[in-house]
Design an enzyme around this catalytic site. Structure first.
Site, PDB file in Angstrom:
ATOM      1  CE  LYS A   1      -4.480   0.663   0.101  1.00 55.89           C
ATOM      2  NZ  LYS A   1      -5.500  -0.226  -0.470  1.00 55.89           N
TER       3      LYS A   1
ATOM      4  CG  ASP B   1      -6.911   2.946  -1.807  1.00 55.73           C
ATOM      5  OD1 ASP B   1      -7.552   3.609  -0.997  1.00 55.73           O
ATOM      6  OD2 ASP B   1      -6.785   1.712  -1.709  1.00 55.73           O
TER       7      ASP B   1
ATOM      8  N   GLY C   1     -23.008   3.215  -4.775  1.00 57.75           N
ATOM      9  CA  GLY C   1     -21.840   3.563  -5.578  1.00 57.75           C
ATOM     10  C   GLY C   1     -21.432   2.394  -6.454  1.00 57.75           C
TER      11      GLY C   1
END
Ligand code: NAD
Length: 428
Positions: free
Chosen positions: A107, A147, A221
């Site tokens: 990440k 992200d 969404g």
């Protein structure tokens, strides 16, 4: 909850410790897996539009790459911290392992607020991030993705910088690219469809026909919309969706007992994703409070909005007929609520299994990019179904065999796969 005191990395480590005890992992393996293998923290100086120089702080954490190159997104966020990135990279390791794709966990992030930056400034941050890491990331080392607050455009700038530095075409360096520029068909649908593949399999386990079920969804969404679409195509009925209203700064539940119509709702949805209440009413929808989705008389709940939604308080309101919770969102259920779901015998498909369709399709994007040969959408979705179904089966078989809660079984599978890879390589 005291936000100051909440440390996501401490939480990720506590989750790991629990499973490590269950698996009776040796101390070396524990030490290796409860911490990231590599962390990069660096400065990105940017000449701003006004001529001044601003220095942004960037991160990349590679939690574990014993099963393959690290994989995980890059977030642009003003409150980004190294511990958030550490936690997210740890969870990526388990997510890739639970769906059995040959990737590890990573990440990254940059402390910045894209809302206050011009496109040029954002481009320079992207290029600066890659320049700092060009030797430590790439198709065979670590594959970033979008992200929070990063987009396909950011990924293209990053890919371009990487290619400028290495002097070649390396579309497999990064995923989340637009279709036609190395992106994969099916990525938009992947997470929502993946949730429903697991719902279909869970219902088989429970001996319930999908056509006889009703669903309440939180969120409207990307994940929610494609989950609703596929579930309805399979014959199920969605009676409500709950979503955020930007203007009112509040959430509402839109209910239609004979089933919501996705296309109609999309037609009255604004660019922030909010549904027009007046038009919805005219169309026969009831407008209920935002958290009403959880107390509906349905068989299935799909939280697909945000974290911490099923809490010790709200879990008590879950209807008597609910048999299944499929976590589309990340971390929608608190540990307190988890206990309630477990006691009530509600079948839970945990987030890192239920929503792993996204990363699985990103893996397909990487494979296609490395081959420079792209599949048709049907092929992508078929492969996605195969992967998600076998991941679900492995977890539910273990849960039955060892009498484990589904979330625990998913962790046990993921962590033992990674532990084995480390052992087989002779690292521990
Ligand atoms: P999105 O931004 O497209 O949609 C979020 C939805 O949540 C919107 O409809 C918004 O109105 C709604 N929402 C926000 N606050 C709400 C509230 N208080 N009550 C009710 N609804 C509310 O996001 P998404 O991509 O669909 O992601 C949803 C969740 O799934 C997140 O937890 C995300 O981390 C997770 N996830 C997404 C993907 C992916 O591929 N998109 C992959 C894995 C996990």
């Amino acid at each position: 909850m005291n936000k100051e005191a909440f440390n996501p990395f401490a939480m990720a480590q506590a989750q790991f410790d629990k499973v490590a005890d269950f698996l009776e992992l040796d101390s070396g393996t524990r030490e290796l897996l409860r911490n990231p293998m590599r962390e990069y923290q660096f400065s990105i100086p940017v000449r701003m539009d006004d001529g001044s120089v601003k220095v942004f702080r960037g991160f990349r954490v590679q939690h574990n790459d014993s099963r393959g190159p690290s994989k995980g997104g890059i977030r642009f966020h003003p409150q980004e911290t190294i511990d958030t990135v550490r936690a997210l990279s740890t969870w990526m390791t388990w997510k890739c392992a639970v769906v059995d794709i040959p990737l590890g966990g990573g990440k990254g992030g940059v402390i910045c607020d894209p809302h206050n930056l011009s496109m040029r400034e954002q481009e320079l941050i992207c290029r600066g991030w890659v320049r700092q890491l060009a030797r430590n990331v790439g198709p065979v080392q670590d594959v970033p993705a979008p992200d929070v607050m990063t987009s396909a455009q950011h990924m293209l700038w990053m890919m371009d910088e990487y290619e400028q530095i290495h002097g070649g075409h390396y579309p497999g360096f990064i995923t989340g690219k637009p279709v036609g520029m190395g992106g994969s068909l099916g990525r938009t649908q992947a997470t929502g469809f993946g949730v429903i593949y697991t719902v279909r399999e869970a219902l088989k386990e429970l001996g319930i026909k999908l056509e006889d079920t009703r669903v309440a969804v939180q969120g409207f969404g990307n994940v929610a919309q494609y989950a609703i679409r596929l579930y309805q195509e399979m014959g199920g009925k969605v009676i409500c969706v709950s979503c955020w209203d930007q203007e009112d700064q509040n959430s509402y539940t839109y209910r239609k007992m004979d089933g919501v119509d996705m296309d109609v709702l999309l037609g009255i949805t604004d660019r922030f994703g909010g549904i027009d209440k007046a038009k919805a009413k005219e169309l026969g929808y009831e407008i209920l409070p935002g958290d009403a989705w959880i107390e509906q008389d349905v068989e299935i709940l799909i939280p697909a909005a945000l974290e911490n939604q099923i809490t010790g308080e709200t879990a008590k309101k879950i209807g008597a007929n609910v048999k299944l919770v499929a976590e589309g969102a990340n971390g929608p259920t608190t540990p307190e609520a988890d206990k309630i779901l477990q006691e009530r015998g509600i079948f839970v498909v945990p987030d890192f299994l239920a929503n792993a369709g996204g990363v699985t399709c990103s893996y397909f994007e990487q494979v296609q990019s490395n081959m420079n040969y792209f599949w048709e959408k049907e092929e992508v979705l078929e492969k996605l179904d195969t992967k998600m179904t076998s991941a679900f089966r492995a977890v539910s078989d273990l849960a039955k065999k060892r009498k484990l809660y589904m979330r625990d079984a998913a962790y046990v599978i993921a962590i033992s796969r990674v532990a084995h890879a480390c052992r087989d390589r002779g690292w521990v």
